[in-house]
Write an enzyme that holds these catalytic residues in place. Structure first.
Site, PDB file in Angstrom:
ATOM      1  N   HIS A  17      22.964  52.554 -30.948  1.00  0.00           N
ATOM      2  CA  HIS A  17      22.171  52.922 -29.766  1.00  0.00           C
ATOM      3  C   HIS A  17      21.937  54.438 -29.723  1.00  0.00           C
ATOM      4  O   HIS A  17      20.837  54.909 -29.437  1.00  0.00           O
ATOM      5  CB  HIS A  17      22.911  52.546 -28.473  1.00  0.00           C
ATOM      6  CG  HIS A  17      23.096  51.075 -28.244  1.00  0.00           C
ATOM      7  ND1 HIS A  17      24.327  50.521 -28.013  1.00  0.00           N
ATOM      8  CD2 HIS A  17      22.212  50.062 -28.178  1.00  0.00           C
ATOM      9  CE1 HIS A  17      24.204  49.209 -27.818  1.00  0.00           C
ATOM     10  NE2 HIS A  17      22.922  48.903 -27.916  1.00  0.00           N
ATOM     11  N   LYS A  41      22.986  37.869 -21.490  1.00  0.00           N
ATOM     12  CA  LYS A  41      24.113  37.464 -22.318  1.00  0.00           C
ATOM     13  C   LYS A  41      25.287  37.150 -21.400  1.00  0.00           C
ATOM     14  O   LYS A  41      25.362  37.689 -20.295  1.00  0.00           O
ATOM     15  CB  LYS A  41      24.482  38.606 -23.265  1.00  0.00           C
ATOM     16  CG  LYS A  41      23.380  38.833 -24.270  1.00  0.00           C
ATOM     17  CD  LYS A  41      23.626  40.059 -25.082  1.00  0.00           C
ATOM     18  CE  LYS A  41      22.390  40.370 -25.897  1.00  0.00           C
ATOM     19  NZ  LYS A  41      22.404  41.685 -26.473  1.00  0.00           N
TER      20      LYS A  41
HETATM   21  O1  PNS Z   1      20.539  45.169 -25.252  1.00  0.00           O
HETATM   22  P1  PNS Z   1      19.749  43.899 -25.038  1.00  0.00           P
HETATM   23  O2  PNS Z   1      20.585  42.893 -24.302  1.00  0.00           O
HETATM   24  O3  PNS Z   1      19.183  43.364 -26.326  1.00  0.00           O
HETATM   25  O4  PNS Z   1      18.501  44.283 -24.104  1.00  0.00           O
HETATM   26  C1  PNS Z   1      17.564  43.306 -23.713  1.00  0.00           C
HETATM   27  C2  PNS Z   1      16.621  43.848 -22.621  1.00  0.00           C
HETATM   28  C3  PNS Z   1      17.419  44.306 -21.432  1.00  0.00           C
HETATM   29  C4  PNS Z   1      15.828  44.991 -23.174  1.00  0.00           C
HETATM   30  C5  PNS Z   1      15.671  42.665 -22.241  1.00  0.00           C
HETATM   31  O5  PNS Z   1      16.426  41.531 -21.952  1.00  0.00           O
HETATM   32  C6  PNS Z   1      14.786  42.998 -21.044  1.00  0.00           C
HETATM   33  O6  PNS Z   1      13.851  43.757 -21.161  1.00  0.00           O
HETATM   34  N1  PNS Z   1      15.105  42.399 -19.865  1.00  0.00           N
HETATM   35  C7  PNS Z   1      14.425  42.644 -18.638  1.00  0.00           C
HETATM   36  C8  PNS Z   1      13.718  41.398 -18.109  1.00  0.00           C
HETATM   37  C9  PNS Z   1      12.297  41.352 -18.626  1.00  0.00           C
HETATM   38  O7  PNS Z   1      11.523  42.248 -18.463  1.00  0.00           O
HETATM   39  N2  PNS Z   1      11.990  40.212 -19.271  1.00  0.00           N
HETATM   40  C10 PNS Z   1      10.731  40.003 -19.914  1.00  0.00           C
HETATM   41  C11 PNS Z   1      10.798  40.552 -21.332  1.00  0.00           C
HETATM   42  S1  PNS Z   1       9.373  40.169 -22.209  1.00  0.00           S
END
Ligand code: PNS
Length: 164
Positions: A17, A41
């Protein structure tokens, strides 16, 4: 380029990260590290405050980086921040399908673009989940996470990885 968002769960933040955040910070005036409040998750290991504290600590050398929480859609948060770009790290082809799908969905929803940064090879196998698993069973994660994170993992799981 004014503002970019680096979103994620950061449970916990790894050198992978940090690599992406540092490289993004070289190209954008402001970088918002966006910590999702309710990761999909399973149960997060670290609470929000703890994740934020660790992120603050490991990005302290980057004056144009700030840490914020968000819930709901990332595109809504990006609009609130005035961010024009979402930046994601791509580790391997296995990341690509899902990341492309999300990038296209976010583009459709709000017109925001996603820029992909290739993870540095030395970090390409890293994930927070694997780091937690290794730490949980007492493995050495010192080359994968900053000392502050390794310490918290040890506090959580014990030096021998005693606590499941
Ligand atoms: O570190 P991660 O868990 O891979 O991050 C995933 C994250 C938080 C970037 C993704 O789940 C996200 O953007 N969630 C917000 C909800 C959202 O906007 N969903 C539509 C995505 S197309």
């Amino acid at each position: 380029m004014p503002t970019a968002i680096c979103p994620g769960s950061f449970d916990p933040v790894t050198y992978g990260h940090i690599d992406i955040i540092e490289r993004t910070a070289r190209h954008f005036e402001n970088v918002v590290v966006a910590v999702i409040r309710n990761p999909q998750k399973a149960q997060a290991l670290f609470g929000l405050e703890e994740r934020q504290e660790l992120l603050h600590e490991v990005t302290a050398h980057l004056p144009n980086v700030s840490i914020r929480f968000f819930k709901g859609l990332l595109v809504d948060f990006a609009r609130d921040c005035g961010a024009e770009v979402i930046v994601k790290g791509l580790r391997a082809i296995s990341d690509f399908d899902y990341e492309l799908q999300m990038a296209q969905m976010n583009q459709r929803l709000s017109g925001v673009d996603t820029f992909f940064v290739s993870t540095s090879p030395q970090h390409s196998f890293l994930s927070s989940s694997l780091v937690k698993e290794v730490a949980r069973f007492g493995g050495d994660v010192s080359s994968m996470v900053p000392p502050a994170v390794a310490k918290r993992l040890e506090t959580r799981y014990g030096p021998e990885g005693a606590n499941p």
